[in-house]
Design a protein around this motif. Structure first.
Motif, PDB file in Angstrom:
ATOM      1  N   CYS A  12       0.796  -1.231   0.000  1.00 42.55           N
ATOM      2  CA  CYS A  12       0.000   0.000   0.000  1.00 42.55           C
ATOM      3  C   CYS A  12       0.825   1.276   0.000  1.00 42.55           C
ATOM      4  CB  CYS A  12      -0.914   0.000   1.219  1.00 42.55           C
ATOM      5  SG  CYS A  12      -2.023  -1.428   1.256  1.00 42.55           S
ATOM      6  N   HIS A  13       1.726   1.390   0.951  1.00 37.08           N
ATOM      7  CA  HIS A  13       2.346   2.692   1.202  1.00 37.08           C
ATOM      8  C   HIS A  13       3.435   3.071   0.207  1.00 37.08           C
ATOM      9  CE1 HIS A  13       0.289   3.106   5.159  1.00 37.08           C
ATOM     10  NE2 HIS A  13       0.199   1.792   4.969  1.00 37.08           N
TER      11      HIS A  13
ATOM     12  N   LEU B 110       2.806   3.354  -2.850  1.00 40.42           N
ATOM     13  CA  LEU B 110       2.108   4.164  -3.862  1.00 40.42           C
ATOM     14  C   LEU B 110       1.040   5.096  -3.304  1.00 40.42           C
ATOM     15  CD1 LEU B 110       1.471   1.250  -6.393  1.00 40.42           C
ATOM     16  CD2 LEU B 110       3.124   3.098  -6.678  1.00 40.42           C
ATOM     17  N   LYS B 111       0.550   4.802  -2.120  1.00 40.85           N
ATOM     18  CA  LYS B 111      -0.594   5.548  -1.597  1.00 40.85           C
ATOM     19  C   LYS B 111      -0.311   6.140  -0.218  1.00 40.85           C
ATOM     20  CE  LYS B 111      -2.958   1.754  -2.252  1.00 40.85           C
ATOM     21  NZ  LYS B 111      -3.994   0.720  -2.289  1.00 40.85           N
ATOM     22  N   PRO B 112      -0.844   7.301   0.119  1.00 39.89           N
ATOM     23  CA  PRO B 112      -1.716   8.126  -0.728  1.00 39.89           C
ATOM     24  C   PRO B 112      -0.926   8.778  -1.859  1.00 39.89           C
ATOM     25  CG  PRO B 112      -1.258   9.249   1.339  1.00 39.89           C
ATOM     26  CD  PRO B 112      -0.663   7.885   1.456  1.00 39.89           C
ATOM     27  N   SER B 113      -1.465   8.738  -3.064  1.00 41.91           N
ATOM     28  CA  SER B 113      -0.704   9.123  -4.253  1.00 41.91           C
ATOM     29  C   SER B 113      -0.281  10.591  -4.242  1.00 41.91           C
ATOM     30  CB  SER B 113      -1.506   8.802  -5.511  1.00 41.91           C
ATOM     31  OG  SER B 113      -2.753   9.446  -5.477  1.00 41.91           O
TER      32      SER B 113
ATOM     33  N   PRO C 213      -1.675   4.463  -8.719  1.00 42.30           N
ATOM     34  CA  PRO C 213      -2.028   3.670  -7.543  1.00 42.30           C
ATOM     35  C   PRO C 213      -3.060   2.578  -7.836  1.00 42.30           C
ATOM     36  CG  PRO C 213      -2.987   5.860  -7.404  1.00 42.30           C
ATOM     37  CD  PRO C 213      -2.044   5.871  -8.564  1.00 42.30           C
TER      38      PRO C 213
ATOM     39  N   CYS D 247      -4.689   1.336   4.471  1.00 41.11           N
ATOM     40  CA  CYS D 247      -4.145   0.963   3.156  1.00 41.11           C
ATOM     41  C   CYS D 247      -4.322   2.072   2.134  1.00 41.11           C
ATOM     42  CB  CYS D 247      -4.795  -0.320   2.649  1.00 41.11           C
ATOM     43  SG  CYS D 247      -6.506  -0.124   2.090  1.00 41.11           S
ATOM     44  N   TYR D 248      -5.190   3.038   2.441  1.00 39.49           N
ATOM     45  CA  TYR D 248      -5.425   4.206   1.577  1.00 39.49           C
ATOM     46  C   TYR D 248      -6.173   3.894   0.275  1.00 39.49           C
ATOM     47  CZ  TYR D 248      -2.512   7.068   4.648  1.00 39.49           C
ATOM     48  OH  TYR D 248      -2.000   7.745   5.730  1.00 39.49           O
TER      49      TYR D 248
ATOM     50  N   GLU E 250      -7.897   7.003  -2.022  1.00 37.09           N
ATOM     51  CA  GLU E 250      -7.711   7.255  -3.457  1.00 37.09           C
ATOM     52  C   GLU E 250      -9.047   7.365  -4.178  1.00 37.09           C
ATOM     53  OE1 GLU E 250      -4.818   7.768  -5.043  1.00 37.09           O
ATOM     54  OE2 GLU E 250      -3.729   7.557  -3.151  1.00 37.09           O
TER      55      GLU E 250
END
Lengths: 292, 167
Positions: free
Chosen positions: A153-154, A156-159, A168, B80-81, B85
């Motif tokens: 996850c981290h 790429l995100k939060p993009s 993402p 996890c976001y 997004e």
């Protein structure tokens, strides 16, 4: 002077020695020198949910150490990458917040003016070294291997923290990096799904169910290994694989490699050199392919 | 519907949404129009119905302060976001969950696993100890030794009163 200081975080230097040593060897092969600075501590990730100010100060402390040494930060753990990048962004953009942080840091004889850039190892390879250069250094194409990428996850995100790096929702950077080694990428259901590591301590059953789901999907794609770039994802898929197998009465026997290990093998290193001894899930195919 | 399942609005705290909005990370809670993109995208919600971000946000907006803070809801976000997004209203849900967690912690509601982690951070400056044993093992693999830096981390946790909260 090294441009990058290698920031290991908490998990890698204790539970991800195979990641660290293979990454260091790959960096060495690429001629990229990294500094090991004294005084780094936790990035602040575990403190943020409890007290955002404590989390930010812990991150800022590490940024200040790098800045004083004139280095940017090279990270191996995706959670560290996210936490440190967020802090770097906030402290660069928000002068009032930076002033407050500096009042606190002054008590530790530190100061941060907002200059440090944070880069995940895989992003650095993709953007700065480049796939073409990596291909030049590949001496053994891994064409017999089919692998499943796990971005986590981290990374790429939060993009918005990553200035448009990769997509993402449909990322490709790790796939291109894997292809540079000659290995074949196999896609699988729900590729972007989280490992569950973030809630392992709070609700183990739920976290391991998330892990199980991904292991099911990866195994269904019939790969020789899963390839990832975060030590916590590795804990979930590798260190906890036996537990998931026990809980759900199933057998995956899925080897999990760090990308740095895969690249090292393609650069001609042996399984021993990339620290495969420390990988818990062994595989006959890998052992045969890379027999000395 | 059993009587117990009917919620009593007189217990609600209408200021809860403002309290959350004043907390860094919680600023955008009022933007939520309950579309459910977060819940549909959520990998935790995908395996258990214990966690449902849309429901938590809706409860918070209604003012169900006690229920939100005392249940384990907000601690089940894996950060996890994915929803971050995809949210069409840019509510920034993982940060919102962290904001609510920060409020819960100030009221002494801190899950055991986080107390343990704070203990590790205070003792070692990191989540896993790096002592002689770990450094010897590192040396076996030709990796440089690591010196723990706990005093400054402890000072940060003390200054921000994290210790008190964690007790």
């Amino acid at each position: 002077m090294s441009r990058y200081a290698l920031y290991l975080g908490c998990t890698v230097p204790v539970r991800g020695l195979n990641y660290e040593l293979s990454a260091r060897k790959v960096l060495d092969r690429l001629g990229i020198q990294v500094a090991d600075l004294d005084g780094f501590a936790c990035c602040g990730f575990p403190a943020k949910p409890l007290d955002w100010k404590a989390g930010l100060l812990m991150a800022a402390r590490n940024l200040a150490l790098a800045e004083a040494a004139g280095c940017d930060l090279l990270t191996l753990c995706s959670a560290c990458t996210g936490t440190l990048t967020e802090a770097a962004h906030r402290l660069k953009e928000d002068a009032r917040l930076r002033a407050w942080v500096n009042e606190e840091l002054a008590r530790q004889g530190k100061k941060y003016s907002g200059k440090v850039r944070v880069r995940h190892f895989a992003r650095m390879l993709y953007e700065e070294t480049g796939v073409e250069r990596l291909k030049e250094l590949v001496t053994r194409e891994l064409t017999d291997l089919a692998v499943a990428p796990h971005y986590g996850c981290h990374y790429l995100k939060p993009s918005h923290l990553y200035d448009g790096f990769d997509d993402p929702e449909n990322p490709h950077s790790l796939e291109r990096l894997i292809e540079a080694t000659g290995a074949r990428v196999k896609h699988y259901e729900d590729e972007g799904q989280c490992c569950g590591g973030g809630i392992l301590g709070f609700d183990e059953d739920t976290a391991l169910l998330m892990t199980k789901q991904k292991l099911d999907h990866v195994v269904a794609a019939e790969v020789d290994a899963m390839v990832l770039i975060c030590p916590f994802c590795a804990i979930m898929y590798e260190a906890n694989q036996r537990r998931v197998e026990g809980l759900y009465n199933t057998a995956y026997k899925l080897p999990v490699l760090y990308y740095s290990q895969l690249l090292g093998l393609a650069m001609g290193m042996s399984l021993e050199e990339v620290g495969f001894k420390l990988n818990r899930v062994k595989s006959r195919k890998l052992a045969q392919l890379f027999r000395e | 519907m059993p009587e117990d399942d009917i919620i009593d609005v007189s217990d609600f705290d209408p200021n809860f949404r403002d309290e959350i909005a004043a907390e860094p990370g919680g600023e955008y809670i009022r933007r939520c129009f309950s579309c459910g993109t977060c819940s549909a995208s959520c990998p935790v919600g995908g395996v258990t119905d214990k966690y449902n971000p849309r429901r938590i946000i809706h409860m918070a907006l209604l003012g169900m302060r006690q229920e939100v803070l005392s249940s384990g809801f907000v601690w089940l976000c894996s950060v996890c976001y994915t929803c971050y997004e995809r949210c069409p209203q840019d509510v920034r849900i993982p940060e919102l969950m962290n904001a609510i967690r920060n409020i819960a912690v100030r009221e002494g509601r801190i899950p055991q696993t986080f107390k343990t982690q704070v203990g590790q951070l205070r003792a070692h400056g990191r989540l896993y100890e790096v002592g002689d044993y770990e450094n010897e093992r590192r040396q076996e693999y030709d990796l440089p030794p690591i010196r723990e830096e706990s005093a400054q981390v402890r000072q940060i946790l003390d200054d921000m009163d994290v210790e008190e909260e964690a007790e």
